[in-house]
Design an enzyme around this catalytic site. Structure first.
Site, short mmCIF file in Angstrom:
data_model
loop_
_atom_site.label_atom_id
_atom_site.label_comp_id
_atom_site.label_asym_id
_atom_site.label_seq_id
_atom_site.Cartn_x
_atom_site.Cartn_y
_atom_site.Cartn_z
CG HIS A 1 -3.98 0.59 4.90
ND1 HIS A 1 -3.45 -0.23 3.92
CD2 HIS A 1 -4.87 1.15 4.45
CE1 HIS A 1 -4.17 -0.11 2.89
NE2 HIS A 1 -4.93 1.06 3.05
CB CYS B 1 -0.93 -0.14 1.18
SG CYS B 1 -0.10 -0.30 2.74
#
Length: 984
Positions: free
Chosen positions: A353, A98
């Protein structure tokens, strides 16, 4: 009584009054429950398994009535994978990539960078053929620039909702399963891209990285003595701002540029003064780039642990940033506007994340890029929203400060991107080159073909479901048999026919057949009676068999069951009669010997025998659907049955005669024996005048003689070695007795076995040999040192006095003599005592023994390991703390074979559930040693059974000063070592 048992009893009630030879067809149909009324939908809530006529609740409810077409398939609408109008294209997260996706989206929306990359010449000429692209060959970019070109072209004109960046990630050599430092990735990739583009001839391409991202500042040092100013110029691509102790972005910039005093040991050597002088040093911004990247140093390095930590403090920043107060040359255009905010969600620097909020330079609208998902913000405003919520809340959380109009506060932002404000509108005509557009068109064509294929598969599933719907609606109404001809079909098959998730297989009725190849009466509870009309359609469409019509009702099984039920009914009366007969005294020689155990359980044995005659249901034809017992299982069951004693076999001796022990048998009258023999005609018969087994009598006499001999031997040995038996007045090596210079050694095992014999001579065999060979190696050397025999090996040996040794030599066979001799060293006033063993120590075998002991400790398949959680440097053992049942190692053979239950590898997620600590926040240690190697076994890490592992949890911190109170994450700091980012 349960309804099913009531039906069972009602179906066979007639058998108590009907003799087997009188069984009629009506009785047979009653046994098969043909007489039961069918159930009615709405009245019967669930299927009555005891009623073969009940066809309610077998799965028909999902087919009756109108059905939504979407229930006929599990294929998502392919249009959900299509790019939305006026939206951007997402990027697939390949596992832990990510952080790469966020920067790709930020760079893509830098129109100048995108345009320059499109102008970069491509080496795909080999891929081109004539005026088009080779159809049978997939395009594979060769350089990083070509990968970026292709990715940007897809992001710009793809019809897909998201695209796969695996080619780009693979070209960089990144590990898709490992989270990396996003800031470090940005620096390294920009350096790689600049180095790659530096070879281009077109200056707009060659200098794009410097034009967009490169600024310049100077390190200025001023001598306090002479005022001489020294400058060191340096380029920068981002400003790294410390956020410790700050609340506003402007404060971070001011600290970055603040003046530093060089005094004391840190004084500056002035070339003008030719000596060390006090001085001041600061940074002066000389020029700023078009795109200003501000790195907020949330991930700080802890020198004590060698690992990074995340600072979760709020930092305020505005959408408009005026940099003129911070640059050296005033008067220029230094007003910037916010264009991107990069966010890291999570409390640890090694997990979490990454997402990006990026402003579209053409429309001015804000978008949130979260891998495949892209969300447009309302009202052209930046909305951080839930991105500011910590994944794991901490007690030390601070409240979010209030933000004014045009300002924002974030505890997760790690990079802010500002664009220089200009009066010119951004170029809205970034065109994809023709060869790239052709590649995009080809990919779009593949996507459209996939959409058509998925739509066709959905249509086929729907058509198939509709056809099945019509079939069920038609046949279910015709399933009840009524008075017309009927057949039996298994309930399991009917349920699978009505189950939309599984394909319908041929009908298989073999599992419900009896030994006569007809329908077993005991299987009627799992069968359903259906009309012959429905059965004809089922067999014509799905096949299978055998077909079970009215002729399949087995009269032989019903007659046999009738006979057994009558015997069971008679058994109760006979049981009372036998009990009364047993109360009478047997006179003369008219009685018979019967085992007491058999008499206690004869009624149960008779019932079991009658049940066996009735037929073993489970072994008649196995289980339904072909799940029959394996050959090994059936052999084991037969073996267990053979080992069980039959009636009156409990008084049989090993030679098949009457046993000699009268305590195990009793005399019963001739009348009682006659009743018992009706149920057990094959039972062994022993009249009262039968003599006991002659061989057993001889063995009994020999046993009594051996017992007497053993008692005599034990008494003699106990008298000869009283102290050894009572474990009194034993010598000790650590406190050598003065009265002797020699002590003898035997194995502790010999002593314990001898004591067992002396205590219970009639139950144990005499000990004949000392067995000292167990204490010696194959070369005849002793396996223990003098020091080890005083400590850990003392449990394996027993010390013997010389007087005792003389007696042991007379009473036992001595295979090897082992002794310890004390000697004095020195001629005058000896001060040192030496202990010599005979035979001497074998160093090689001793070392091998120690190594084997260590291996035994560290190689185990099942053990208990304790985990203690440490809070504020104190051990805390929670009630739910796990005892891990783990294995220490795994051989190559174990890897190939599946492990049985109880021998599985350790599941350290137990720690996560017990202490609510995620694996990436777990810091495990034992005896001060950090357990950081995820690939090592427990044994190689020194974790032995009953060990205690300390767990310290990584907690979010609000400031760097608080780091001393938080345990550190133990992660190997590999970074981008071995990737293509360092190859240049």
């Amino acid at each position: 009584m349960a309804p099913r048992l009531q039906l069972e009893k009602a179906a066979w009630r007639w058998a108590e009054t009907v003799r087997p030879e009188e069984v009629s067809q009506e009785h047979i149909e009653t046994a098969y429950r043909i007489w039961l009324e069918p159930c009615i939908r709405g009245v019967c809530r669930r299927n009555c398994k005891g009623n073969p006529n009940c066809l309610v609740g077998i799965g028909e409810h999902i087919w009756l009535g109108e059905i939504d077409e979407n229930s006929f398939h599990n294929i998502d609408d392919p249009n959900c994978e299509r790019r939305k109008k006026n939206s951007f294209v997402g990027l697939t997260n390949l596992g832990a990539t990510c952080y790469v996706n966020t920067f790709l989206q930020v760079w893509f929306l830098n129109l100048e960078l995108r345009q320059a990359l499109y102008l970069c010449p491509s080496t795909c000429s080999d891929y081109m053929m004539g005026d088009g692209i080779q159809e049978e060959k997939d395009y594979e970019p060769q350089t990083i620039c070509e990968h970026l070109q292709y990715l940007f072209a897809l992001l710009q004109n793809s019809n897909r909702r998201y695209i796969d960046p695996s080619g780009f990630v693979k070209a960089l050599g990144l590990d898709t399963g490992q989270q990396q430092d996003a800031q470090e990735f940005s620096k390294l990739f920009m350096s790689l891209l600049e180095d790659t583009l530096s070879k281009q001839k077109n200056p707009d391409v060659r200098n794009i990285v410097q034009q967009q991202f490169c600024g310049e500042y100077a390190y200025v040092t001023v001598c306090n003595q002479c005022g001489r100013e020294s400058k060191l110029l340096s380029k920068f691509y981002e400003l790294e701002l410390n956020i410790q102790g700050h609340k506003q972005l402007t404060d971070c910039i001011s600290e970055f540029l603040k003046e530093e005093k060089l005094e004391g040991d840190n004084r500056y050597f002035c070339e003008n003064c030719q000596s060390k002088q006090n001085a001041t040093r600061k940074i002066r911004l000389l020029s700023l780039p078009c795109t200003l990247n501000l790195q907020l140093m949330r991930f700080v390095f802890d020198r004590q642990t060698g690992h990074k930590k995340k600072l979760n403090t709020y930092i305020g920043f505005s959408e408009i940033l005026d940099m003129e107060p911070y640059v050296e040359h005033k008067g220029g255009s230094y007003v910037y506007e916010l264009s991107a905010v990069l966010i890291h969600r999570g409390v640890s620097a090694y997990s979490g994340h990454y997402i990006a909020h990026v402003k579209d330079p053409q429309s001015g609208e804000w978008y949130k890029f979260n891998d495949e998902d892209i969300e447009k913000m309302e009202g052209k405003k930046l909305q951080l929203g839930i991105e500011e919520d910590l994944a794991e809340p901490s007690k030390s959380q601070t409240r979010k400060p209030k933000c004014g109009k045009g300002t924002h506060c974030s505890r997760n932002a790690y990079m802010l991107v500002y664009r220089l404000q200009t009066q010119e509108k951004p170029n809205t005509t970034v065109q994809v080159p023709a060869f790239l557009q052709e590649l995009v068109d080809r990919d779009n064509s593949k996507f459209e073909e996939w959409c058509i294929e998925m739509a066709e598969m959905r249509k086929q599933s729907v058509d198939k479901g509709k056809a099945k719907h019509e079939e069920v609606k038609e046949l279910y109404q015709r399933l009840p048999a009524g008075a017309e001809p009927y057949e039996f079909v298994s309930l399991e098959w009917l349920q699978k026919w009505l189950d939309e998730s599984t394909p319908t297989k041929p009908i298989d009725n073999h599992a419900c057949l009896c030994s006569h190849d007809k329908l077993h009466p005991d299987k009627i509870s799992i069968m359903k009676r259906i009309s012959e009309y429905a059965a004809d359609i089922f067999y014509s469409r799905y096949g299978g068999g055998p077909r079970l019509t009215v002729k399949a009702l087995c009269k032989e099984c019903v007659v046999e069951r009738c006979r057994v039920l009558r015997l069971k009914s008679q058994l109760n009366e006979d049981y009372k009669t036998v009990n009364n007969l047993l109360k009478a005294t047997v006179k003369g020689n008219d009685g018979f010997w019967v085992g007491k155990s058999s008499l206690r359980s004869w009624r149960q044995l008779a019932l079991e025998q009658l049940d066996e005659q009735d037929g073993d249901v489970d072994q008649s034809n196995g289980k339904m659907n072909g799940n029959t017992l394996s050959k090994d299982e059936s052999k084991e069951e037969r073996k267990e049955e053979e080992e069980e004693l039959n009636f009156n076999e409990d008084i049989l001796c090993p030679h098949g005669e009457l046993c000699i022990s009268e305590n195990e048998r009793r005399l019963v009258s001739k009348e009682a024996w006659s009743k018992l023999q009706q149920y057990f005609p094959k039972a062994p018969e022993f009249p009262s005048y039968r003599e006991c087994c002659s061989q057993c009598k001889i063995l009994e006499r020999e046993g009594e003689e051996n017992e007497a001999l053993h008692k005599m031997i034990a008494n003699e040995q106990k008298t000869s070695l009283p102290n050894l038996f009572q474990d009194k007045n034993r010598p000790c090596l650590s406190n050598w007795p003065e009265e002797t210079d020699v002590l003898y050694i035997v194995s502790q095992f010999f002593v314990e076995e001898w004591r067992k014999f002396v205590r219970k001579p009639t139950r144990c065999s005499p000990v004949s040999s000392v067995g000292n060979s167990a204490l010696l190696c194959p070369h005849g050397g002793l396996m223990f040192t003098f020091a080890s025999m005083t400590k850990e090996d003392s449990k394996l040996i027993a010390l013997i006095w010389p007087s005792e040794w003389q007696m042991i030599q007379k009473l036992f066979v001595v295979d090897h003599v082992i002794k310890i001799i004390r000697t004095e060293v020195g001629d005058v006033n000896p001060s040192e005592t030496q202990y010599i063993s005979e035979p001497k120590l074998c160093p090689e075998c001793r070392e091998g023994l120690l190594c084997q002991q260590q291996r035994d400790l560290r190689e185990y398949t099942q053990a208990t390991i304790y985990v203690h959680k440490v809070v504020d440097n104190k051990k805390v053992m929670k009630d739910s703390a796990p005892e891990l049942n783990v294995s220490s190692s795994e051989t190559e053979e174990d890897k190939e074979e599946a492990k049985p239950d109880g021998e599985k590898d350790p599941d350290f997620n137990q720690i996560m559930h017990a202490f609510s600590v995620a694996p990436f926040d777990q810091n495990l240690s034992i005896d001060g040693k950090i357990l950081s190697d995820d690939c090592a076994t427990l044994g190689t890490l020194g974790v032995i059974p009953e060990s205690v592992i300390l767990l310290k949890a990584d907690e979010p911190i609000a400031d760097y000063a608080a780091m001393d109170d938080v345990m550190q994450v133990c992660m190997p700091e590999e970074g981008f070592k071995g990737t293509g980012l360092l190859g240049h």
